[in-house]
Design an enzyme around this catalytic site. Structure first.
Site, mmCIF file in Angstrom:
data_model
loop_
_atom_site.group_PDB
_atom_site.id
_atom_site.type_symbol
_atom_site.label_atom_id
_atom_site.label_comp_id
_atom_site.label_asym_id
_atom_site.label_seq_id
_atom_site.Cartn_x
_atom_site.Cartn_y
_atom_site.Cartn_z
ATOM 1 N N ARG A 258 24.832 12.883 51.600
ATOM 2 C CA ARG A 258 26.058 12.217 52.034
ATOM 3 C C ARG A 258 26.274 11.001 51.143
ATOM 4 O O ARG A 258 25.330 10.294 50.795
ATOM 5 C CB ARG A 258 25.956 11.761 53.493
ATOM 6 C CG ARG A 258 26.084 12.868 54.526
ATOM 7 C CD ARG A 258 27.497 13.461 54.583
ATOM 8 N NE ARG A 258 27.639 14.489 55.601
ATOM 9 C CZ ARG A 258 27.419 15.789 55.406
ATOM 10 N NH1 ARG A 258 27.055 16.231 54.209
ATOM 11 N NH2 ARG A 258 27.590 16.655 56.392
ATOM 12 N N GLU A 287 35.754 10.561 50.558
ATOM 13 C CA GLU A 287 36.055 11.914 50.088
ATOM 14 C C GLU A 287 37.436 12.329 50.569
ATOM 15 O O GLU A 287 37.740 12.124 51.749
ATOM 16 C CB GLU A 287 35.003 12.908 50.603
ATOM 17 C CG GLU A 287 33.634 12.637 50.016
ATOM 18 C CD GLU A 287 32.569 13.640 50.472
ATOM 19 O OE1 GLU A 287 32.893 14.592 51.203
ATOM 20 O OE2 GLU A 287 31.412 13.458 50.069
ATOM 21 N N HIS A 306 32.180 18.057 46.901
ATOM 22 C CA HIS A 306 31.428 18.433 48.112
ATOM 23 C C HIS A 306 31.387 19.959 48.290
ATOM 24 O O HIS A 306 31.896 20.488 49.283
ATOM 25 C CB HIS A 306 32.015 17.745 49.350
ATOM 26 C CG HIS A 306 31.049 17.673 50.500
ATOM 27 N ND1 HIS A 306 31.022 16.639 51.404
ATOM 28 C CD2 HIS A 306 30.066 18.516 50.900
ATOM 29 C CE1 HIS A 306 30.079 16.857 52.309
ATOM 30 N NE2 HIS A 306 29.485 18.006 52.017
HETATM 31 C C1 8YV Z 1 29.850 21.373 54.604
HETATM 32 C C2 8YV Z 1 27.732 19.897 54.460
HETATM 33 O O1 8YV Z 1 30.536 22.141 53.692
HETATM 34 O O2 8YV Z 1 26.596 21.201 56.049
HETATM 35 C C3 8YV Z 1 26.826 20.073 55.611
HETATM 36 O O3 8YV Z 1 26.292 19.069 56.131
HETATM 37 O O4 8YV Z 1 27.809 18.863 53.924
HETATM 38 C C4 8YV Z 1 28.542 21.049 53.928
HETATM 39 O O5 8YV Z 1 27.802 22.208 53.995
HETATM 40 C C5 8YV Z 1 30.749 20.291 55.007
HETATM 41 O O6 8YV Z 1 30.089 19.281 55.663
HETATM 42 C C6 8YV Z 1 31.914 20.849 55.845
HETATM 43 O O7 8YV Z 1 31.808 20.574 57.194
#
Ligand code: 8YV
Length: 348
Positions: A258, A287, A306
């Site tokens: 993150r 983002e 992302h």
């Molecule tokens: C997602 C991610 O695509 O799973 C996670 O924590 O960061 C990604 O796989 C994104 O968060 C969409 O909700």
């Protein structure tokens, strides 16, 4: 999947029983067809189809009256949302990370929260390693040089990068994804060190060679530091001015976790002064990253939108698990992947 219901002292709130009509759910982003069709057999499904994620106001207005919410990490799911939409009985997050959800606020209201662990481990580890390779071997910079007509002749000094074999990869956070990245790095002949608050060596089959090190030591010794901790109050800006200063001038920082785990202003400064060698980021503090952001001005910084879990297979698996979680919650059953099992009154 037919997990028996385990109601807590109060039980998950407002579970919908048979004969009361199909429960209404809101899905904040389009999901793969098979998962959507399965959900539609058991619920009245409203899918947000805007180009972007719903705004907070749109989220509240579409959640009024629904009992289930299938959210993405772009959606802020907090106590205020639940107070405005008190019929919500279950929140299913289409992500393994759940920093977008105020879990204590959900737990206080007896609302179970689901996530999607496991199914995106390999896709995200692959993407982390793609960033390791892209930054170490200057792949994007080299492609840009070709497109700009700067490939004039074969030059032994052109686009020299870091040799991965023999270099040290430092894994910050040795959970599923961190360990999957470690496996890939060992395959590339790298020495692998890891820092973890909770993990003990060995980290698992095939990972006997991974050495657990102190926090500072990870930054001091690694040629590549790859971030794999979840975002929580204790990990906000875990990598900041101090940690970046500990890194070798040639070292690369990779973040697929993150954005807020890294102090982005400090990273910009480290890249500007050349105190680290480069960065590969799939996540940023804001983002999408604004086009004028200084991070986008460095040739030795690769920023991706992302896409860690963005393979067809993985997105299908994530949607299936998210739907499993949502349907279980609608039935008053224990979610297959629940981040706050205390709502059931029993630790799992
Ligand atoms: C997602 C991610 O695509 O799973 C996670 O924590 O960061 C990604 O796989 C994104 O968060 C969409 O909700």
């Amino acid at each position: 999947m037919a997990t028996p219901a385990v109601p807590g002292p109060a039980g998950p709130r407002g579970a919908v029983g048979p004969g009361e009509g199909l429960p209404a759910v809101f899905v904040t982003r389009p999901i793969p067809d098979a998962a959507r069709a399965r959900l539609e057999r058991s619920a009245q499904v409203d899918v947000f189809d805007g180009a972007d994620a719903p705004t907070p106001a749109e989220l509240v207005s579409r959640c009024r009256g629904v009992v289930g919410l299938l959210a993405s990490s772009a959606d802020r799911v907090d106590g205020a949302l639940l107070d405005a939409c008190p019929r919500i009985t279950v929140v299913s997050n289409l992500a393994v990370g759940y920093d977008n959800v105020d879990v204590p606020a959900m737990t206080r209201r007896n609302v179970p929260v689901g996530n999607t662990p496991g199914v995106l481990t390999d896709a995200t580890a692959d993407l982390a390693f793609a960033l390791v390779l892209a930054t170490a071997r200057r792949v994007v910079e080299a492609r840009d040089a070709v497109l700009a007509g700067r490939w004039k002749s074969w030059d032994p000094g052109f686009m020299l990068g870091m040799e991965l074999s023999g270099s040290t990869l430092g894994i910050l956070g040795a959970g599923r994804i961190g360990r999957a990245v470690a496996r890939r790095a060992l395959g590339f002949g790298m020495r692998v060190v890891a820092w973890s608050r909770s993990a003990r060596a060995p980290l698992g089959p095939g990972l006997e060679a991974v050495e657990l090190v102190e926090f500072d030591g990870l930054f001091e010794t690694s040629d590549v530091v790859s971030v794999h901790v979840a975002l929580a109050p204790s990990t906000v800006h875990l990598v900041g001015v101090r940690e970046l200063a500990l890194m070798k001038r040639s070292a690369i920082l990779v973040n697929t976790a993150r954005g807020a785990v890294v102090d982005q202003a400090a990273l910009v400064e480290a890249l500007r002064t050349g105190s680290i060698g480069g960065a590969g980021l799939d996540v940023t503090e804001v983002e999408p990253i604004p086009l004028g952001d200084p991070l986008l001005s460095f040739a030795n910084c690769v920023v991706l939108p992302h896409i860690g879990s963005a393979t067809t297979v993985t997105r299908v698996a994530m949607a299936e698990l998210a739907v499993d979680n949502l349907l279980a919650g609608l039935r008053g059953e224990v979610l297959p992947a629940c981040v706050n099992p205390e709502v059931y009154g029993t630790a799992r």
